[in-house]
Scaffold this active site. Sequence first.
Site: not given
Length: 427
Positions: A181, A187
């Site tokens: 992440h 993301n």
Amino acid sequence: MHRYRWSESIESRLQQATERMRRLRATTMPPAAVKSLRHWFRIHHTYNSNAIEGNRLTLPETRAVVEDGITIAGKSLKDHFEAVNLAHALDFVEALASKETVLGERDVREMHGIVLRGIDPENAGSYRRINVRIGGTEHVPPEALRVPEEMRAFGEWLAGAKNEHPVVVCAIAHAWFETIHPFVDGNGRTGRLLANLLLMREHYPAIVLLVEDRARYYTALDASHSGDITAMLELTLDRLDQSFEEYERASREVLELREPAIDYLAEQLGKPPAAPPPSEAHSWHEAVRALHGALRDFASQLEARLPEGRRPSLSVTDFSEPTEVAWKLIQKTPYELFGLHGEHHGSWLALSIRSSPKKGGLPELQVSEPDVSLQLRDRITSMEPTGHTFQVTHIEGVSIRIEHGVSALRLATELWTGAINTYLLSR
């Protein structure tokens, strides 16, 4: 080296995917079909990938924003930017997939930079500098200080040689990236772009994770954080099956519809023009051709007889040998064969020689005159080819006279004489 594992039960599906990919690559797809499929994927991936993250644009609205630049009333500027950016990021991924360069950490950052372009310029393409938590999961991404090191390891794996099946590589990359992440935002969209990039590099069709898959997708990601990518592989393979079906449907249309139609039409168009039936039509065509030649010769001789300043302009349009199709039309409906045109000191003539079907016999010829008011009381109404001569019907006052055995030369002389007297000399 990665830390991921998966169930052996997946192996049969991976083999099926390999076989479908080989069959697909052996099929020659027309450029238009490939372009249509890419367009389908571009819009559907943009819509679904954004919708998973909460974008409020519908599928038709996404298409309108991406393709036409339309602004949707009631939807935020951020929604619009996300649609346009993700479509551009897909273009970047498609271009990158066709290159032979080694993939790495820099490519991931470039993708992310496009995803957040104009939305969050400060963080676009830059690793997060804060610690984050992901809602709805117990997984805690690595601290911000560790992100560059984690991404370097991930980038080295991306750039290295891999022994796993391409679909497995896609799932590993997707899961690994989401576990790190590395960005403040974007993301999910970047991870799905990366997964497709790895598939496309191995000539697999790109996939679309649907917004309806969101709960299943998040569950698969949760499982992957502990190293098990079985659920992620199953979801990826399900969506890969959908993409295969789209390409295979287009391929079937090429093989079952387009190619047979092209083969048939090419065969038909490649045949030499069919000559008119040689029996009853031959003498008819010869008589019409003789009349056409006599009309042209008369015009040429008359023009040559007069000095240039007093010379009329006379012409006869071309007469082509009717094809078999044309001959069938000639026998059923009026059909223009050729025309007579003339001009002299501002006066004009334009007559058409047409065929007219005749019940129980060959078509006769008629003169079509544009100005009925100028027709002479004594004129030819019809000409019926009979061998090398014509049967001509005259109107003389109020009576009708039929003359047999009229030659093409004589008939041409009478036609031009009547036409010139009526249209060029009487005005």
